[in-house]
Design a protein around this motif. Structure first.
Motif, PDB file in Angstrom:
ATOM      1  N   TYR A 314     -25.941 -21.252 -13.203  1.00 53.66           N
ATOM      2  CA  TYR A 314     -25.698 -19.886 -12.728  1.00 53.66           C
ATOM      3  C   TYR A 314     -26.978 -19.045 -12.799  1.00 53.66           C
ATOM      4  CZ  TYR A 314     -24.084 -15.026 -13.483  1.00 53.66           C
ATOM      5  OH  TYR A 314     -23.932 -13.665 -13.454  1.00 53.66           O
ATOM      6  N   ARG A 315     -27.669 -19.117 -13.954  1.00 50.95           N
ATOM      7  CA  ARG A 315     -28.878 -18.302 -14.119  1.00 50.95           C
ATOM      8  C   ARG A 315     -30.003 -18.758 -13.194  1.00 50.95           C
ATOM      9  NH1 ARG A 315     -28.055 -19.590 -19.885  1.00 50.95           N
ATOM     10  NH2 ARG A 315     -26.321 -18.242 -20.507  1.00 50.95           N
ATOM     11  N   ASN A 316     -30.054 -20.052 -12.897  1.00 47.63           N
ATOM     12  CA  ASN A 316     -31.050 -20.527 -11.943  1.00 47.63           C
ATOM     13  C   ASN A 316     -30.897 -19.824 -10.601  1.00 47.63           C
ATOM     14  OD1 ASN A 316     -32.908 -22.434 -12.982  1.00 47.63           O
ATOM     15  ND2 ASN A 316     -31.308 -23.962 -13.137  1.00 47.63           N
ATOM     16  N   ILE A 411     -35.662 -10.582 -21.530  1.00 50.66           N
ATOM     17  CA  ILE A 411     -34.510  -9.684 -21.526  1.00 50.66           C
ATOM     18  C   ILE A 411     -33.242 -10.492 -21.786  1.00 50.66           C
ATOM     19  CG2 ILE A 411     -35.642  -8.099 -19.913  1.00 50.66           C
ATOM     20  CD1 ILE A 411     -33.695  -9.131 -17.749  1.00 50.66           C
ATOM     21  N   GLY A 412     -32.268  -9.846 -22.448  1.00 49.56           N
ATOM     22  CA  GLY A 412     -30.987 -10.491 -22.640  1.00 49.56           C
ATOM     23  C   GLY A 412     -30.601 -10.685 -24.090  1.00 49.56           C
ATOM     24  N   ASN A 413     -29.937 -11.787 -24.371  1.00 53.50           N
ATOM     25  CA  ASN A 413     -29.261 -12.043 -25.632  1.00 53.50           C
ATOM     26  C   ASN A 413     -30.235 -12.274 -26.795  1.00 53.50           C
ATOM     27  OD1 ASN A 413     -26.774 -12.313 -26.921  1.00 53.50           O
ATOM     28  ND2 ASN A 413     -26.740 -14.527 -26.685  1.00 53.50           N
ATOM     29  N   GLN A 414     -29.871 -11.796 -27.993  1.00 59.22           N
ATOM     30  CA  GLN A 414     -30.627 -12.053 -29.230  1.00 59.22           C
ATOM     31  C   GLN A 414     -32.132 -11.875 -29.019  1.00 59.22           C
ATOM     32  OE1 GLN A 414     -29.556 -15.598 -31.407  1.00 59.22           O
ATOM     33  NE2 GLN A 414     -27.522 -15.635 -30.504  1.00 59.22           N
ATOM     34  N   ILE A 415     -32.506 -10.700 -28.726  1.00 63.03           N
ATOM     35  CA  ILE A 415     -33.879 -10.447 -28.301  1.00 63.03           C
ATOM     36  C   ILE A 415     -34.878 -10.525 -29.453  1.00 63.03           C
ATOM     37  CG2 ILE A 415     -34.120  -7.943 -28.559  1.00 63.03           C
ATOM     38  CD1 ILE A 415     -34.703 -10.069 -25.375  1.00 63.03           C
ATOM     39  N   ASN A 466     -37.511 -15.878 -14.167  1.00 64.24           N
ATOM     40  CA  ASN A 466     -37.190 -17.262 -14.471  1.00 64.24           C
ATOM     41  C   ASN A 466     -36.162 -17.275 -15.597  1.00 64.24           C
ATOM     42  OD1 ASN A 466     -37.254 -20.037 -14.357  1.00 64.24           O
ATOM     43  ND2 ASN A 466     -39.388 -20.253 -14.983  1.00 64.24           N
ATOM     44  N   ASP A 467     -35.170 -18.148 -15.493  1.00 64.04           N
ATOM     45  CA  ASP A 467     -34.195 -18.244 -16.569  1.00 64.04           C
ATOM     46  C   ASP A 467     -34.796 -19.027 -17.733  1.00 64.04           C
ATOM     47  OD1 ASP A 467     -33.937 -20.736 -14.987  1.00 64.04           O
ATOM     48  OD2 ASP A 467     -32.409 -21.213 -16.480  1.00 64.04           O
ATOM     49  N   ILE A 468     -34.374 -18.706 -18.938  1.00 63.65           N
ATOM     50  CA  ILE A 468     -34.866 -19.389 -20.131  1.00 63.65           C
ATOM     51  C   ILE A 468     -33.828 -20.423 -20.538  1.00 63.65           C
ATOM     52  CG2 ILE A 468     -35.525 -19.118 -22.552  1.00 63.65           C
ATOM     53  CD1 ILE A 468     -36.415 -16.268 -21.871  1.00 63.65           C
ATOM     54  N   SER A 469     -34.199 -21.691 -20.475  1.00 66.66           N
ATOM     55  CA  SER A 469     -33.250 -22.747 -20.815  1.00 66.66           C
ATOM     56  C   SER A 469     -33.970 -23.820 -21.618  1.00 66.66           C
ATOM     57  CB  SER A 469     -32.602 -23.316 -19.548  1.00 66.66           C
ATOM     58  OG  SER A 469     -33.583 -23.763 -18.627  1.00 66.66           O
ATOM     59  N   LYS A 470     -34.147 -25.011 -21.039  1.00 66.44           N
ATOM     60  CA  LYS A 470     -34.780 -26.111 -21.764  1.00 66.44           C
ATOM     61  C   LYS A 470     -36.227 -25.759 -22.112  1.00 66.44           C
ATOM     62  CE  LYS A 470     -31.885 -29.578 -19.499  1.00 66.44           C
ATOM     63  NZ  LYS A 470     -31.241 -28.698 -18.525  1.00 66.44           N
ATOM     64  N   ILE A 506     -32.066 -20.182 -27.071  1.00 66.69           N
ATOM     65  CA  ILE A 506     -31.097 -19.085 -27.051  1.00 66.69           C
ATOM     66  C   ILE A 506     -30.603 -18.915 -25.615  1.00 66.69           C
ATOM     67  CG2 ILE A 506     -30.783 -16.611 -27.399  1.00 66.69           C
ATOM     68  CD1 ILE A 506     -32.991 -16.739 -29.492  1.00 66.69           C
ATOM     69  N   GLN A 507     -29.309 -18.666 -25.452  1.00 65.67           N
ATOM     70  CA  GLN A 507     -28.718 -18.531 -24.128  1.00 65.67           C
ATOM     71  C   GLN A 507     -28.762 -17.078 -23.634  1.00 65.67           C
ATOM     72  OE1 GLN A 507     -27.373 -21.459 -22.411  1.00 65.67           O
ATOM     73  NE2 GLN A 507     -28.708 -22.209 -24.034  1.00 65.67           N
ATOM     74  N   THR A 508     -28.434 -16.900 -22.371  1.00 66.45           N
ATOM     75  CA  THR A 508     -28.277 -15.577 -21.744  1.00 66.45           C
ATOM     76  C   THR A 508     -29.561 -14.754 -21.834  1.00 66.45           C
ATOM     77  OG1 THR A 508     -25.974 -15.680 -22.502  1.00 66.45           O
ATOM     78  CG2 THR A 508     -26.690 -13.636 -21.479  1.00 66.45           C
ATOM     79  N   ARG A 509     -30.668 -15.348 -21.403  1.00 60.67           N
ATOM     80  CA  ARG A 509     -31.948 -14.643 -21.404  1.00 60.67           C
ATOM     81  C   ARG A 509     -32.733 -14.999 -20.137  1.00 60.67           C
ATOM     82  NH1 ARG A 509     -35.111 -15.867 -26.845  1.00 60.67           N
ATOM     83  NH2 ARG A 509     -34.882 -17.992 -26.070  1.00 60.67           N
ATOM     84  N   TYR A 510     -33.556 -14.080 -19.725  1.00 62.99           N
ATOM     85  CA  TYR A 510     -34.471 -14.300 -18.601  1.00 62.99           C
ATOM     86  C   TYR A 510     -35.868 -13.865 -19.008  1.00 62.99           C
ATOM     87  CZ  TYR A 510     -30.352 -14.580 -15.534  1.00 62.99           C
ATOM     88  OH  TYR A 510     -29.170 -14.931 -14.942  1.00 62.99           O
TER      89      TYR A 510
END
Length: 568
Positions: A314-316, A411-415, A466-470, A506-510
Motif C-alpha cells: 500500500y505504501r509503495n 514522517i509517521g509512526n514512532q518518530i 519513499n516508504d520505509i520498509s526493509k 518501524i511501520q507506517t513511516r515515509y
C-alpha cells in the motif's frame, strides 16, 4: 514472445528456498467495461476448444501444486510445457472471438484443464454440460481422464450460440489455430462425459465446484529465543555490507533480461520508483503495480507480518502518488497438516483480511501454493501481495528520487526512531537467524499519511517520497539518493548513529524530501503528523559526521554485488 512488458517485481533470497524456489507472477489486463466477457455459460450453447492440441503434459498439475515433493521423476509429468508463440496467437484470436455477439462466455484452460474450465462455466451459469471427448483435438491417443485433466498450455474454451460457430472458424483459420466443437450446454444441471457415444461419467457441476472443507489443527509457532541486539555503533563497513547484500543490491542482472518497454505503455521503468507505472492512453490515466512479501516477519508473527506486508505494498503505491485500489495475493506455505504451518496460514489470512477491510481495498483475485517442503525442509511462510493503484494524471506521480538541496524528513509512526531490530531483514543478514518482535502498523495513521502526502503534493511542497520498509531508514534513503544521484549530510541534531535506529523496520513511516522547510514543518504541525528532520541532500558523499563515504563507491557496490555473488 507474447508482447507483455516486465515492469517490476521483487526478489528475496533465503536458504529456505534452496531447491524450493517460488515464482509468483502478477499479470494485469485492461478492457473496456462494455466488452467484458464472463465465465457464466447459458443453456443451448456449444462448447468450443481452441489452441494447442491436448497432450499428457501438466497431468495432475493442480494437485501437484499442493503436494509434498519427493525426488521422483514422475513429477515431471505435472509440469506444463509452455509455447509462447502459440500463446500470442491464442491471445490475438481470443480477443477477436470475444467481439462476436454470439459468444456468451469464455475461460482459459488452467488448473485441472478441461474438467475445471467446463464445470466452472456450467456451475457459474446454473446450467449443465455434455462433453464428447473423442471430438477434442489431441497430440496422441489419450485416456478419458487424461483428456479431462491435462493442463496443456495455450488453450481457451468458449460457450457460443450455434450461429457464431462459423465466425469463430474464420478467425481460428486466419490465425492457423486448431479448433474443436467438443460439447454443448444443457438446461438440466448434469455434467456428462461421452466417449464414442458411450456415457463415461455423470455427475453435477456442484460436486466439482463445492469442495469439502475441514478444520485445521493449529498451534502457535515455536519462536527462537529472543536475542537482544547490542545496538552497535554505525560504521562505513556496516553500510557497505548491507548495500552488497543480495536482498538489498540492485536486481538489474535479473530484470534487464526482459523487455520492460514493449507495447509502449510503460510510464515508470523498473527501479525508477517504488512502484511501476503503466499509461492507459485510452483515457490518459495511469495505474501502478507492485509486489511485496516479508517472509521473516510472517514467520515471527503471522498476523502482524501479513498486515505489514499488505501495508508495505500500500505504501509503495502511496509514496509515488497512486491511490491503492485492489490487491491480489499468492499464499505460499509448507504443509498445513503441520499445526504450526496451519497457524501461520490461518493467521496470515486473518492479517490480510484486517488490513484490506480497514484500508477499504478489495482482494480481487488470489492463489494458494501449499506443501512447499522437501525432505523435512520447509520454506518460510511467504504470502505475496500485488497492489494496483491509480491516478488521473501524470502530474500526481511523486518521484522516489531526492535532489540537490532538498531537506529530508521521516514522517509517521514512532518518530523517535527507536525500534527492535530483531525481526528485520538486516538482522537476518547480519546474524543468520530469526529472532525479535514484529512492529505493528498503525492503519489509521497510514490513511492519514496518504491524505497528508497527496495534499503536500498538490501544494507543490513535496518533491520526493519513499516508504520505509526493509532495511529501515537507510534502505529508503539509499534508494532515493541512488535514484537522484546525490549525496546526503546528516542533520546535527539527528542521532542516527547506530544500527537499530537506521535499520529497524518501524511501520507506517515515509521518507520525504522538500524544498521549503518552514512551510513543510508548519503544515506537518497543523496536520498533527509526527516528523523528524534528518538531513539535507547535497554533494557526492554520504556524510554521517563520524564517517563519510563517496556515493560513487556505494552505487558501484549496489549495482554489481548481486551479479558478482550469484551469476558469476
Amino acid at each position: 514472445c507474447i508482447g507483455i512488458p516486465n515492469i517490476g517485481g521483487e526478489t528475496f533470497f533465503d536458504d529456505s528456498y534452496n531447491n524450493l524456489p517460488l515464482v509468483n507472477v502478477l499479470a494485469t489486463g485492461i478492457v473496456h467495461k462494455d466488452k467484458i466477457k464472463t465465465a457464466k455459460a447459458i443453456a443451448d450453447c456449444y462448447i468450443i476448444l481452441i489452441g494447442s492440441a491436448t497432450g499428457k503434459d501438466g497431468l495432475h498439475g493442480a494437485s501437484f501444486a499442493s503436494k509434498e515433493l519427493e525426488n521422483n521423476h514422475e513429477n515431471k509429468l505435472s509440469i506444463q510445457i509452455a509455447d509462447p508463440f502459440m500463446g500470442k496467437l491464442l491471445m490475438e484470436s481470443s480477443l477477436e472471438i470475444m467481439d462476436i455477439p454470439e459468444v456468451i462466455a469464455c475461460q482459459d484452460c488452467g488448473a485441472a484443464g478441461i474438467l475445471s474450465t467446463t464445470s466452472e462455466m456450467a456451475y457459474k451459469g446454473n446450467c449443465g454440460v455434455e462433453l464428447y471427448l473423442d471430438k477434442v483435438h489431441t497430440q496422441s491417443e489419450l485416456l478419458s481422464e487424461e483428456i479431462m485433466l491435462s493442463e496443456t498450455q495455450e488453450r481457451m474454451v468458449f460457450a457460443v450460440q450455434k450461429c457464431g460457430i462459423e465466425k469463430i472458424k474464420e478467425i481460428t483459420n486466419k490465425h492457423q489455430l486448431p479448433m474443436s466443437v467438443v460439447g454443448k450446454t444443457t438446461i438440466d444441471k448434469g455434467y456428462r462425459l461421452f466417449l464414442n457415444d458411450e456415457l463415461v461419467a455423470n455427475v453435477t457441476p456442484e460436486i466439482l465446484n463445492e469442495p469439502p472443507t475441514y478444520k485445521l489443527k493449529s498451534a502457535s509457532i515455536k519462536k527462537n529465543k529472543f536475542f537482544k541486539h547490542p545496538n552497535s555503533k554505525l560504521t562505513a563497513e556496516c553500510i557497505k555490507k548491507v548495500i552488497a547484500s543480495p536482498n538489498f543490491a540492485s536486481k538489474k542482472s535479473i530484470f534487464e533480461q526482459y523487455d520492460y518497454m514493449i507495447g509502449n505503455r510503460t510510464a515508470i521503468k523498473p527501479t525508477e520508483f517504488g512502484s511501476s507505472g503503466v499509461w492507459l492512453f485510452e483515457n490518459d490515466t495511469y495505474i501502478s503495480l507492485n509486489m511485496d512479501s516479508n517472509p521473516l516477519q510472517v514467520y515471527l508473527n503471522p498476523y502482524n507480518g501479513a498486515i505489514n506486508t499488505v501495508l508495505e505494498s500500500y505504501r509503495n503505491a502511496v509514496a509515488n502518488g497512486f491511490e491503492p485500489k485492489a490487491i491480489t495475493n499468492c499464499l505460499n506455505f509448507s504443509s498445513p497438516e503441520n499445526p504450526e504451518i496451519a497457524y501461520q496460514l490461518e493467521n496470515s489470512i486473518k492479517g490480510i483480511t484486517k488490513a484490506c477491510k480497514e484500508l477499504n481495498i478489495p482482494v480481487v483475485s488470489g492463489n494458494v501454493s501449499l506443501y512447499n517442503e522437501i525432505e523435512g525442509r520447509k520454506i518460510l511462510p511467504t504470502p505475496v501481495i500485488g497492489m494496483l493503484g491509480h491516478t488521473n494524471s501524470h502530474k500526481n506521480i511523486i518521484r522516489t528520487a531526492f535532489k540537490e538541496n532538498e531537506t529530508v524528513y521521516v514522517i509517521g509512526n514512532q518518530i523517535d526512531l527507536h525500534s527492535d531490530i530483531g525481526g528485520s531483514v538486516y538482522f537476518r543478514e547480519m546474524h543468520g537467524f530469526l529472532s525479535g518482535k514484529v512492529a505493528n502498523s498503525n492503519i489509521k495513521m497510514d490513511l492519514k499519511l496518504q491524505n497528508f502526502l497527496f495534499s503536500l503534493r498538490d501544494k507543490d511542497i513535496l518533491k520526493g517520497c519513499n516508504d520505509i520498509s526493509k532495511f529501515g531508514i537507510l534502505g529508503a534513503l539509499f534508494e532515493s539518493l541512488r535514484a537522484g544521484n546525490v549525496g546526503f549530510i546528516i542533520d546535527d541534531n539527528t542521532k542516527l548513529i547506530n544500527e537499530i535506529e537506521l535499520f529497524g523496520e518501524i511501520q507506517t513511516r515515509y521518507l520525504i524530501s522538500v524544498c521549503d522547510m518552514i512551510e513543510t514543518e508548519n503544515y506537518l504541525k497543523k496536520s498533527k503528523i509526527p516528523f523528524k528532520k534528518i538531513g539535507v541532500c547535497s554533494g557526492k558523499m554520504l556524510d554521517f559526521r563520524s564517517f563519510k563515504i563517496e556515493i560513487k563507491e556505494l552505487f558501484e557496490i549496489f549495482d554489481n554485488s548481486l551479479y558478482q555473488k550469484v551469476w558469476k
